[in-house]
Each structure stands twice: as C-alpha cells, then as structure tokens.
Design a protein around this motif. Structure first.
Motif, short mmCIF file in Angstrom:
data_model
loop_
_atom_site.label_atom_id
_atom_site.label_comp_id
_atom_site.label_asym_id
_atom_site.label_seq_id
_atom_site.Cartn_x
_atom_site.Cartn_y
_atom_site.Cartn_z
N GLY A 193 0.82 -1.20 0.00
CA GLY A 193 0.00 0.00 0.00
C GLY A 193 0.85 1.25 0.00
N PRO A 194 0.25 2.40 0.29
CA PRO A 194 0.98 3.67 0.21
C PRO A 194 2.05 3.84 1.28
CG PRO A 194 -1.24 4.02 1.04
CD PRO A 194 -1.18 2.61 0.56
N GLY A 195 2.02 3.02 2.33
CA GLY A 195 3.12 3.09 3.29
C GLY A 195 2.74 3.01 4.75
N GLY A 196 1.52 3.41 5.08
CA GLY A 196 1.09 3.35 6.47
C GLY A 196 0.51 1.99 6.83
N LYS A 197 0.71 1.56 8.07
CA LYS A 197 0.19 0.28 8.53
C LYS A 197 -1.31 0.18 8.32
CE LYS A 197 -0.30 -2.44 12.79
NZ LYS A 197 0.01 -2.49 14.24
N GLU A 198 -2.00 1.30 8.53
CA GLU A 198 -3.47 1.28 8.43
C GLU A 198 -3.97 1.03 7.02
OE1 GLU A 198 -2.15 5.61 8.03
OE2 GLU A 198 -1.55 3.80 9.13
N HIS A 199 -3.09 1.19 6.01
CA HIS A 199 -3.50 0.95 4.63
C HIS A 199 -3.01 -0.38 4.09
CE1 HIS A 199 -3.86 5.54 4.42
NE2 HIS A 199 -5.07 5.06 4.24
N MET A 200 -2.42 -1.21 4.93
CA MET A 200 -2.00 -2.54 4.50
C MET A 200 -3.13 -3.54 4.71
SD MET A 200 1.90 -2.69 5.98
CE MET A 200 2.17 -4.37 5.38
N PRO B 60 -1.97 -8.59 -3.26
CA PRO B 60 -2.26 -7.23 -3.72
C PRO B 60 -2.21 -6.19 -2.61
CG PRO B 60 -4.29 -8.47 -3.48
CD PRO B 60 -3.18 -9.44 -3.25
N GLY B 61 -2.08 -4.94 -3.05
CA GLY B 61 -2.06 -3.81 -2.12
C GLY B 61 -2.82 -2.63 -2.70
N ILE B 62 -3.07 -1.63 -1.88
CA ILE B 62 -3.77 -0.43 -2.32
C ILE B 62 -2.82 0.43 -3.15
CG2 ILE B 62 -4.93 1.69 -1.57
CD1 ILE B 62 -5.73 0.21 0.98
N THR B 63 -3.21 0.76 -4.37
CA THR B 63 -2.35 1.55 -5.24
C THR B 63 -2.35 3.02 -4.82
OG1 THR B 63 -4.05 2.19 -6.82
CG2 THR B 63 -3.03 0.04 -7.13
N ALA B 64 -1.31 3.74 -5.26
CA ALA B 64 -1.22 5.17 -4.97
C ALA B 64 -2.40 5.92 -5.58
CB ALA B 64 0.10 5.72 -5.49
N ALA B 65 -2.85 5.50 -6.75
CA ALA B 65 -3.97 6.18 -7.40
C ALA B 65 -5.23 6.08 -6.54
CB ALA B 65 -4.23 5.59 -8.78
N PHE B 66 -5.51 4.90 -6.00
CA PHE B 66 -6.70 4.73 -5.17
C PHE B 66 -6.57 5.45 -3.84
CE2 PHE B 66 -7.74 0.43 -7.37
CZ PHE B 66 -8.20 1.12 -8.47
#
Length: 239
Positions: free
Chosen positions: A10-17, A105-111
């Motif tokens: 994801g973008p980098g934060g634990k909460e977005h993994m 998979p992970g959350i993309t920067a665009a999303f």
C-alpha cells in the motif's frame, strides 16, 4: 517447499495494508526490498533476515529473493502500492523458475490519492507513469494523447524528478488539447504517509512547483466537477 511472496504494502502506512499482506510478511523468514520501503514495515520484521538495496536495484532484489527461496526460506519481496502495478510482480514472474510464487495485492497510490480527493475515478480511468527510464518518452506521449482523446480520468505516476523536471508540463500541454481548462485536477503528495498534502485545482491553474516524485496527479474527465472541496466524477446514476 519454500515459497516466494510478492507483496504490495500500500501507500506506506500500517493502516493501509491488507491483513493478508501483514500476515504474510510475519510468516516469512526473509524480507527483500528497497531500503526506504523496508523502513515502512519495520514493525513486522523483527528477527527476520533483511535484504535491501538502494534505488535502481530492482532486478538485483528479485534475484536475491529467488535465491533465498531456493535456499529453503519463505521469502517476500515488497513493493509500495500494488506489486502488480509498476512493482515487482512482473520481473519476479519473468525471472522465477521452478519455485512457487504468490502475488499479494495492495492499495495503489492512485486509489489512495483518490480517496483523499473525493471520488475522482468513479468512471473509466487509466494510469500513466511519466518515468522514461524503461519506456521511451515518445511512447508515453502517445499514451497520454490517446487517453486524453478518450476522455479518461488520468492518474499520473512519477510526474517529476530531478532529471525529468518538464515532463509533467509537457503531459498537461498534450492533455489540454482535448480537455477543458476548467477540468478538475487533484495533486496529492505523500498519499497515506507522514507529510501528506493535497491540492485541488483546475487544468489551467496547476502549480508545477509543488509536484515531485512523491506526488500523484489525477486529472478528471469532461463530467468531473469540484463540490464541497472534493473532486467528483459521476458514474451516471440518476440522482
């Protein structure tokens, strides 16, 4: 038998993994990644073998990860965002032979950036990277022009670096041939990370000085609008 996991963090934060990404990292014996990305997951990698390289060491990291699996270690190689979008999934699958590979998979920067801007990519969209290290600029220009002609919402990755100062300006020049000067534009820096900033503006009023390599630029389509400080691209529902 050991396995290789290609993980989008994801973008980098634990909460977005994702939970799967965290659980998979925890169960691996060896972790491979770009030095800065390793720092983003330091809470999950105590007592593991850590292998890291600097920028432009992508293929080296892939080969190191493959070797660790062949040594019998469950190994993960990490990418920010989604590993299948400008990440490590492609080269790993091209290089790997006789080992099992799973892409997480992970959350993309665009999303991630879109969520901070409102709902700018509710309809058809595309992502275009302005990095010409691996793709000729002539090809990138053609893709920008085609996407603008097709009225796609356009998410721009890698818009500027020290060696590519004017690429984003050229991209906007091309897009402006097909999109209105009032088209909403969202500029998000450090999406999902410390130091996050967002700016909502229009195509003719972009401040190029605030854009850098850590920025995602999202340019709306002909139906996009700015409402209450958010960009909204309608899906077409009767409201």
């Amino acid at each position: 038998m050991a396995k290789l996991y290609v993980i989008g963090i994801g973008p980098g934060g634990k909460e977005h993994m994702t939970l799967k990404a965290i659980d998979t990292i925890k169960k691996c014996d060896a972790i491979v990644g770009y030095t800065y990305y390793i720092e983003l997951i330091k809470d999950f990698i105590e007592n593991k073998e850590i292998i890291k390289t600097g920028m432009k060491g992508e293929i080296q990291r892939c080969n190191m990860a493959i070797e660790k699996v062949k040594e019998g270690l469950n190994t993960c190689i990490i990418s920010t965002g989604d590993a299948g979008l400008y990440g490590m999934a492609g080269p790993i699958l091209e290089l790997a032979e006789d080992i099992e590979v799973e892409v997480v998979p992970g959350i993309t920067a665009a999303f991630s950036a879109a969520s901070e801007l409102g709902a700018p990519i509710m309809h058809d969209f595309c992502t275009i990277s302005l990095s010409d290290l691996l793709t000729p600029w002539e090809v990138i220009e053609k893709r920008i022009e085609t996407a603008a002609q097709g009225d796609f919402v356009i998410s721009i990755y890698n818009p500027k670096s020290k060696g590519r100062v004017k690429h984003i300006e050229k991209a906007v020049e091309i897009i402006s041939k097909y999109k209105s000067k009032d088209t909403p534009v969202g500029i998000v820096k450090h999406s999902g990370r410390k130091g996050n900033e967002r700016v909502i503006t229009t195509l003719e009023n972009i401040d190029f000085d605030i854009i850098d390599m850590m920025t995602v630029v999202i340019i709306g389509n002909s139906q996009s609008s700015i409402k209450d400080g958010c960009i909204v691209t309608p899906r077409g529902y009767k409201i």
